[in-house]
Design an enzyme around this catalytic site. Sequence first.
Site, PDB file in Angstrom:
ATOM      1  N   ALA A 191      31.231  63.060  38.520  1.00  0.00           N
ATOM      2  CA  ALA A 191      30.592  63.929  37.852  1.00  0.00           C
ATOM      3  C   ALA A 191      29.630  64.808  38.447  1.00  0.00           C
ATOM      4  O   ALA A 191      28.888  64.442  39.466  1.00  0.00           O
ATOM      5  CB  ALA A 191      29.968  63.302  36.573  1.00  0.00           C
ATOM      6  N   ASP A 192      29.156  65.898  37.856  1.00  0.00           N
ATOM      7  CA  ASP A 192      28.056  66.852  38.298  1.00  0.00           C
ATOM      8  C   ASP A 192      27.694  67.592  37.170  1.00  0.00           C
ATOM      9  O   ASP A 192      28.287  68.225  36.385  1.00  0.00           O
ATOM     10  CB  ASP A 192      28.439  67.630  39.426  1.00  0.00           C
ATOM     11  CG  ASP A 192      27.194  68.489  40.225  1.00  0.00           C
ATOM     12  OD1 ASP A 192      26.937  67.546  41.222  1.00  0.00           O
ATOM     13  OD2 ASP A 192      26.726  69.306  39.831  1.00  0.00           O
TER      14      ASP A 192
END
Length: 206
Positions: free
Chosen positions: A75-76
């Site tokens: 994720a980011d």
Amino acid sequence: MLLPPDLSLILASKSPRRSYLLEQAGIPFTIRTVEVDEVYPPETPVLEVAPYLARLKARAAAHLLTGDREVLLTADSVVILDEEIFGKPRDRDHALSTIARLSGRRHTVVTGCCLKSNRHEDVFASTAYVYMNDISPAEAEAYVDRYRPYDKAGAYAIQEWIGLAKIRRIEGTYPTIMGLPVDLVYERLLSFTTASASFPGRTSVG
């Protein structure tokens, strides 16, 4: 939770906030990480940067998969204001200038995610809007010096003082702003396990 008992979720992130959210949701996982340069093409539309980086991280970590029943989660998160991305601050002055820009404004938070196995990849994102009250320079200095938000996009965390005392409204989900849209991760993980079995090699982006 209602995941196949032989499925192993691998969180490829050092973020304690993402670990916390998965733990609170009762989703079992283990952590394996690699270092990735978080670089994206400058022409990438701002709303597409987070999912691009999530996919980049997943592909860099693909070698960590040791079996067909393992699924990587990466994720980011990015903070966006006036079509500009505010990432992790470089130092104290950068953190203070970022908070000054966000003060009294509505900004956008996009968290992109990627689920990846040896046979399937699914990239998706969640968007939330944060309405922030005014933050004085003295308040910003006190926050930065106490919480040292140098590992946080936008130089603040929703679960810390700014989130508790200076955010009057959000549109979207709290976990999205915190760094992992658990509702989407769970739904897509359920669909992902079926798709992985039925459609080897398929990639979906949503």
